[in-house]
Scaffold this motif. Structure first.
Motif, mmCIF file in Angstrom:
data_model
loop_
_atom_site.group_PDB
_atom_site.id
_atom_site.type_symbol
_atom_site.label_atom_id
_atom_site.label_comp_id
_atom_site.label_asym_id
_atom_site.label_seq_id
_atom_site.Cartn_x
_atom_site.Cartn_y
_atom_site.Cartn_z
ATOM 1 N N ARG A 1 0.828 -1.208 0.000
ATOM 2 C CA ARG A 1 0.000 0.000 0.000
ATOM 3 C C ARG A 1 0.863 1.259 0.000
ATOM 4 N N LEU A 2 1.933 1.257 0.800
ATOM 5 C CA LEU A 2 2.825 2.412 0.857
ATOM 6 C C LEU A 2 3.537 2.638 -0.475
ATOM 7 N N GLN B 1 2.360 1.857 -3.394
ATOM 8 C CA GLN B 1 1.365 2.397 -4.316
ATOM 9 C C GLN B 1 1.133 3.884 -4.050
ATOM 10 N N GLU B 2 1.039 4.243 -2.789
ATOM 11 C CA GLU B 2 0.803 5.643 -2.433
ATOM 12 C C GLU B 2 2.001 6.531 -2.754
ATOM 13 N N ARG C 1 3.639 6.602 -5.459
ATOM 14 C CA ARG C 1 3.546 7.033 -6.866
ATOM 15 C C ARG C 1 4.898 7.014 -7.564
ATOM 16 N N CYS D 1 9.803 2.779 2.064
ATOM 17 C CA CYS D 1 8.485 2.134 2.144
ATOM 18 C C CYS D 1 8.576 0.793 2.861
ATOM 19 N N ARG E 1 5.984 6.777 5.169
ATOM 20 C CA ARG E 1 5.120 7.399 4.164
ATOM 21 C C ARG E 1 5.989 8.215 3.201
ATOM 22 N N ARG F 1 6.469 9.998 -0.899
ATOM 23 C CA ARG F 1 5.836 10.500 -2.129
ATOM 24 C C ARG F 1 6.922 10.916 -3.108
#
Length: 253
Positions: free
Chosen positions: A61-62, A64-65, A67, A126, A131, A133
């Motif tokens: 999930r991390l 994917q978030e 990006r 990750c 978290r 980005r």
């Protein structure tokens, strides 16, 4: 164990949100019987399977978030074909720079592996349940400009500030308007000494005024990014070109 019991256990596991135990209890039971494990050993194996699956889902999930443009890791980087220190990057991958809120700057010509290395550090973060980005410099500016136009700039800046690590790729490839520079500066200044940032750039710092025409803003941005920073030079010879050439040679009969 009857089929009815199997169904009841799976239903209980579903209600308790333990899908791994529900899916693996029979297989692990067979292993426990074969290896003559105790009840406690069997319980430990069940709980371990559930924890490992939860960890895997959380990391997925991390990722994917985050990006990320592509899933590239430091393990997949051929350090022997570059001038970059494998020991230094693997040391950074342990995450100490994130804890200390230290910037990482990757400086080099196009094709020298900057984005691959930056992505690899993001993947490592990750995996440590942080978290993250990833964005390009132009992508960050566009997002903030749209937020400002919608009177949502403070909210957008808050989202960036809450991240454990951000990576700004391709800083220096295009001339930035003063408003764009101010938006980027807000993100970086908000993180100074509080949270980590990775920046990749094709320009040495002496040439940053070419893309950041406001000299005061340019100096302030460099000061924020270089304070306590890990500055890694990836060189001028294209790592990507060398890898492609080597692959083509290897593919020839």
């Amino acid at each position: 164990m009857s089929e009815m019991q199997d169904q009841v256990i799976r239903q209980h596991c579903k209600a308790l949100r333990m899908p791994s135990i529900g899916g693996q209890f029979r297989r692990l039971e067979e292993t426990a019987v074969r290896e003559k494990q105790s009840h406690v050993d069997y319980l430990e194996a069940l709980l371990t399977a559930e924890m490992e699956e939860r960890e895997s889902r959380a990391i997925a999930r991390l990722l994917q978030e985050a990006r990320l443009p592509r899933m590239k890791t430091l393990e997949g980087f051929e350090f022997d074909r570059s001038g970059v220190s494998a020991a230094q990057l693997r040391g950074l991958a342990e995450g100490g720079y994130i804890v200390k809120a230290e910037p990482v700057l990757l400086v080099g010509e196009a094709g020298t592996g900057k984005t691959h290395l930056a992505t690899g550090l993001c993947v490592a973060a990750c995996r440590q349940r942080r978290r993250v980005r990833f964005t390009t410099a132009s992508g960050l500016i566009n997002e903030l400009a749209e937020a400002a136009h919608a009177n949502q700039l403070s909210r957008a800046l808050g989202r960036w500030e809450r991240l454990d690590l951000i990576c700004i790729d391709e800083l220096g490839y295009v001339l930035l308007a003063e408003t764009a520079c101010e938006l980027m500066f807000q993100v970086i200044a908000d993180r100074a000494e509080k949270a980590a940032v990775i920046v990749t750039t094709n320009l040495p710092f002496s040439e940053w005024p070419q893309v950041i025409p406001n000299p005061r803003l340019c100096k302030a941005l460099i000061d924020r990014l270089t304070d306590q920073a890990h500055i890694i030079t990836t060189g001028v010879d294209s790592y990507r070109f060398r890898c492609t050439t080597a692959q083509r040679k290897a593919a020839k009969p």
